[in-house]
Design an enzyme around this catalytic site. Structure first.
Site, short mmCIF file in Angstrom:
data_model
loop_
_atom_site.label_atom_id
_atom_site.label_comp_id
_atom_site.label_asym_id
_atom_site.label_seq_id
_atom_site.Cartn_x
_atom_site.Cartn_y
_atom_site.Cartn_z
N THR A 40 3.60 -14.15 8.78
CA THR A 40 4.06 -15.29 9.72
C THR A 40 5.27 -14.76 10.60
O THR A 40 5.82 -15.11 11.46
CB THR A 40 4.71 -16.32 9.20
OG1 THR A 40 5.23 -16.08 8.36
CG2 THR A 40 2.97 -17.00 8.55
N THR A 74 0.75 -1.17 0.06
CA THR A 74 0.08 -0.04 0.19
C THR A 74 0.94 1.25 -0.21
O THR A 74 1.92 1.30 0.82
CB THR A 74 -0.98 -0.05 1.09
OG1 THR A 74 -1.73 -1.04 1.31
CG2 THR A 74 -1.84 1.23 1.35
N ASN A 126 7.97 -11.36 1.45
CA ASN A 126 6.43 -11.45 1.35
C ASN A 126 6.11 -12.80 1.69
O ASN A 126 4.72 -13.21 1.74
CB ASN A 126 6.05 -11.05 -0.18
CG ASN A 126 6.11 -9.55 -0.58
OD1 ASN A 126 5.08 -9.19 0.28
ND2 ASN A 126 6.96 -8.93 -1.02
#
Lengths: 214, 193
Positions: free
Chosen positions: A214, A1, A209
């Protein structure tokens, strides 16, 4: 974003501010790509306090071009910082397209080149692979003549009128060690010019990514 | 390319969004991220003429709807912007929208401005409910100042550093400043209008 927040103390008419932000966005933020994924949250806001006490600005003000130029420069600087800081990136790529039928098409061609995963990996590998560049131009959907395209990587012309020229691959690789790589394409179709920015694609993009949640 | 660069009247200076008259910012840590700052605000001393561009992705996070509503209901006048990082508040259903409205209301109360004068923005993981207890305490902790770095840091996600710029231009013989702060590193292919 991507998020962008721009503040100014200029006194700007609201409608003119809206038009200026839209135009600047089209020429800057909308001309960057890191991974080809358009976010659900992208937003740019501009707030004008009016405290500089200038006469209200709109497109009829004699110094509007100066204001717009400054706003656009601010947006371009932020856009380039985002592109340069793409996840895992080691290099900023700037693509400059000339000779398109319009500025809009030049921008589309530039964004197609800088968005190509194969161009991005070639840049990471310091490989002046102009074949991947002309391939991206070809699928950009813009007006072009396949026989009149010039391509240069930094100062090195690699293709003139769509014909390969003898190039020193070692010199191009040396140039591509820089932090900013400039790719130029001239379509010879008109007067349209445009730029786009992106970054190289590296192993770290996958690492970051693969572990984002996680 | 010369079309875009001729007649340059502006100059870049060292500074950020708080070096523009009327603006202060804040940044704090509320626990959306493990350690780093994750909530921030921009405040303007006066109602500012404002405009926004928003993603054209058909899936849009709740804060975008709330911010568009603020701009529409205030006739384009904003006085505060609240931003959080770590949680995008996207694909969070009706409760996500309720949370975005609550964030706007809390920021409005915090800065003593009307709700429609506040924009809200979120960035981070998609599809997780906003932990509002943390957000509420984070908004409470915001302290406005002329220091821009805490805000610039509070909006980051995977970015490796802050992104700030400030330019100056003379209009009507008055010095005008335009400054910006941004974040963005991944999921970057903007298409905003």
């Amino acid at each position: 974003t991507m998020l962008g927040f721009i503040t100014t103390d200029a006194n700007v008419e609201p409608a003119a501010l809206k038009r200026a932000l839209a135009k600047a966005t089209d020429e800057t933020f909308n001309r960057i790509t890191v991974d080809g994924d358009t976010s659900t949250n992208d937003m740019v806001l501009v707030l004008a306090s009016g405290l500089a006490d200038n006469q209200p600005l709109d497109e009829t003000h004699p110094e509007w071009a100066n204001f717009y130029g400054a706003l656009s420069a601010c947006a371009e600087s932020l856009a380039k910082k985002i592109a340069k800081d793409g996840e895992g990136a080691t290099k900023l790529i700037e693509v400059q397209v000339t000779g398109a039928v319009s500025d809009e098409e030049a921008g589309k061609v530039a964004k197609a080149i800088v968005g190509s995963d194969l161009v991005k990996t070639a840049v990471y590998g310091k490989d002046g692979n102009w074949g991947r560049i002309i391939c991206a131009i070809g699928y950009s959907g813009c007006t072009l003549d396949p026989d009149t395209i010039d391509i240069a990587i930094g100062p090195y012309e690699t293709l003139v009128q769509s014909e390969p020229v003898v190039v020193d691959d070692t010199a191009i690789s040396k140039y591509m060690e820089a932090e900013t790589i400039v790719i130029k394409a001239d379509l010879h179709q008109g007067q349209g010019v445009g730029k786009a920015w992106g970054c190289d694609l590296t192993y770290d993009y996958v690492r970051i990514n693969a572990g984002y949640r996680t | 390319l010369t079309k875009q660069t001729t007649g340059q009247a502006w100059k870049q200076i060292k500074g950020s969004i708080t070096d523009v008259k009327g603006f202060t910012t804040a940044g704090a840590h509320c626990g959306l991220k493990r350690k780093r700052l994750d909530i921030g605000a921009i405040f303007c001393d006066v109602p500012a003429n404002a405009a926004g561009v928003f993603t054209l992705n058909q899936i849009q996070a709740a804060p975008l709807k709330v911010t568009k509503e603020s701009l529409a209901h205030s006739s384009g006048k904003l006085q505060a912007v609240l931003v959080n990082s770590g949680n995008a508040n996207a694909c969070t259903g009706a409760s996500g929208l309720v949370d975005a409205y609550e964030m706007r209301a809390l920021a409005a109360a915090k800065f003593a401005v009307p709700e429609e004068a506040v924009a809200v923005t979120s960035t981070g993981v998609i599809g997780e409910k906003m932990p509002m207890e943390k957000v509420r305490s984070g908004i409470e902790d915001l302290v406005l100042s002329k220091e821009s770095t805490p805000f610039a840091e509070a909006i980051l996600t995977t970015d490796t550093g802050t992104k700030e710029v400030c330019v100056e231009v003379v209009i009507d013989q008055k010095t005008v400043r335009i400054a910006g702060v941004a974040k963005g590193s991944g999921m970057i292919h903007p298409n905003m209008a």
